[in-house]
Write an enzyme that holds these catalytic residues in place. Structure first.
Site, PDB file in Angstrom:
ATOM      1  CG  ASP A  44      -4.328   5.103  -3.221  1.00 47.07           C
ATOM      2  OD1 ASP A  44      -3.296   4.584  -2.758  1.00 47.07           O
ATOM      3  OD2 ASP A  44      -5.471   4.731  -2.919  1.00 47.07           O
ATOM      4  CG  ASP A  54      -1.870   1.145   1.269  1.00 47.04           C
ATOM      5  OD1 ASP A  54      -2.097   1.766   0.209  1.00 47.04           O
ATOM      6  OD2 ASP A  54      -2.421   1.427   2.342  1.00 47.04           O
TER       7      ASP A  54
END
Length: 482
Positions: free
Chosen positions: A311, A95
């Protein structure tokens, strides 16, 4: 044992320690794409994943650590890491929007024990590792984690952390340090293994979605900007530059994820917005099929709930309502005879039998420093059924509980591009690239460059080639951390 044998044993030990401390090079491990690419029936799952992620990512965060990054519940990419002595494998989510590395620990309360990802979950047991050590409040890493001394953390106590997310999920635990096994790139498409000591979170208790996710893994590996991230720890050793890149294959779900300098391809850059918990950049304008959208000049101004978030943990792309409405109108204007219909009560879709790249326009996002991010129709149109395509652009006004209008660009925008995050110079950039091919990386110690292929590197992990995303850690040995 006689003195001669003792001497010989000592020599071998010294040789091994010397090799461990002087070997320098690039490290590599593989990760999987959770969905294995964009399956025709996965639209609902993708949207649900993004919605849950944004509730955490965009809400207030009660975070006792130094970083502001918030972990996601089910990141699209996960990797297998090896910890401890003897070594044990763990699967963790990858992540870019979170900071700490943590895994579920032995006797963890309400931690998941099963996963539908066809992986076996394992809880870390520090008593089973001869190299595992608990980090206490008087150690330097604890001060770094809290960005300074913490009055509630007394000498001799465990250095504890607690993270509460916007949707109510929570993870609590304490920091430990243990050996990690890394694959070092030792030549073209060749690797060998070395060990290094890394501090990470040992999760003792979970609640909410973290404890009940059907896509459960053993933890999260964050590539955020805080001092607690594995990236910052490796950089603090003085052997690694605070730079990483990823190249996501939009078709197969694989690609490359690299820490360190990528020599080829070359990447143009734009400044990162300072003092932001995520990777925010300054978007200037949006162009569809050669025409610029007529938008207010301050729509993308950097500030509270402004700027554009990049992202890789988000699948789709979320635009402010005004941008979304104009963009959809421009896209569909190229096919005036097509009618949109709704699939799964949320996606605009069309029936189309031709080549989408011939029938729909390219969308270009223009950023500061004249950096352009092109998104082709085959990236923003998902084939739901044969000849039925659904649009990946989403209205962000419907995605947050507080109704904030955000611009967030996920995998449909980032796929088939090498994306570079340069924290050393506070810039990021990208370039169109074939992510199923290879890149050239630089060995900082020797200056040599090596070719690294997305699916061709020999690895210690027996993971599916189709879903393998290679992570390269371009660094020297981790002796300073050991």
């Amino acid at each position: 044992m006689d003195s001669g044998r003792r001497c010989l044993l000592c020599v071998w030990v010294l040789v091994l320690l010397f090799l461990m401390c002087v070997v320098k090079g690039n490290l590599v491990f593989e990760v999987h794409h959770k969905y294995g690419g964009r399956g025709k029936a996965a639209l609902g799952a993708l949207r649900a994943h993004d919605s849950q992620r944004h509730r955490r990512m965009l809400s207030a965060i009660d975070l006792q650590l130094g970083g502001d990054g918030s972990p996601t519940n089910a990141a699209l990419y996960y990797t297998k890491i090896t910890i401890g002595s003897p070594p044990v494998d763990y699967y963790v989510q990858v992540d870019t929007g979170s900071d700490i590395l943590w895994v579920n620990c032995h006797n963890c309360e309400k931690c998941p024990t099963k996963s539908d990802l066809d992986i076996e979950l394992t809880q870390y047991d520090i008593t089973s590792s001869s190299t595992g050590k608990i980090i206490t409040c008087d150690q330097d890493f604890c001060d770094e984690a809290f960005s300074g001394p913490n009055a509630n953390c007394k000498v001799g106590m465990n250095c504890e952390y607690s993270v509460t997310y916007g949707d109510g999920s929570k993870t609590e635990g304490y920091f430990v340090r243990d050996y990690f096994t890394f694959n070092r790139v030792s030549g073209n498409l060749q690797t060998s293994t070395i060990n290094g000591s890394i501090a990470f979170g040992c999760s003792a208790k979970q609640s909410g979605g973290l404890g009940s996710s059907s896509e459960a893994v053993d933890g999260i590996i964050g590539f955020g900007q805080a001092n607690t991230s594995i990236l910052s720890q490796l950089a603090a050793s003085g052997k690694v530059k605070k730079v990483f890149s990823h190249c996501l294959d939009g078709n197969e779900g694989g690609g490359i994820f690299a820490i360190g300098e990528v020599v080829q391809p070359k990447v143009n850059r734009t400044p990162l917005v300072p003092n932001e918990p995520h990777y925010n950049v300054n978007l200037k304008s949006v162009e569809v099929g050669g025409d610029f959208l007529n938008l207010p000049t301050d729509l993308f101004d950097v500030g509270s709930s402004r700027g554009t978030i990049i992202d890789s943990g988000t699948t789709l792309a979320y635009l402010p309502s005004e941008v979304y409405q104009q963009l959809i109108a421009k896209v569909m204007a190229q096919q005036p005879n097509l009618q949109t219909h709704i699939v799964e009560r949320q996606f605009k879709c069309v029936w189309y039998s031709g080549n989408v790249d011939d029938g729909f326009p390219v969308v270009n996002f223009h950023f500061e420093n004249s950096l352009v991010l092109p998104v082709h129709p085959h990236s923003y149109l998902f084939e739901y059924h044969d000849n039925e395509y659904c649009i990946g652009w989403q209205n962000s006004g419907m995605q947050t509980r507080d109704g904030k209008e955000i611009t967030l660009l996920g995998d449909i925008v980032l796929s088939d591009k090498l994306v570079l995050y340069d924290l050393e110079n506070q810039t990021m950039g990208w370039t169109q690239y074939n992510c199923s091919s290879s890149i050239k990386v630089k060995d900082e110690a020797t200056g040599n460059t090596y070719s690294v292929g997305a699916h061709n590197i020999s690895s210690a992990f027996s993971l599916s080639k189709v879903n393998a995303l290679t992570i390269l850690l371009f660094m020297a040995a981790l002796c300073i951390l050991i």
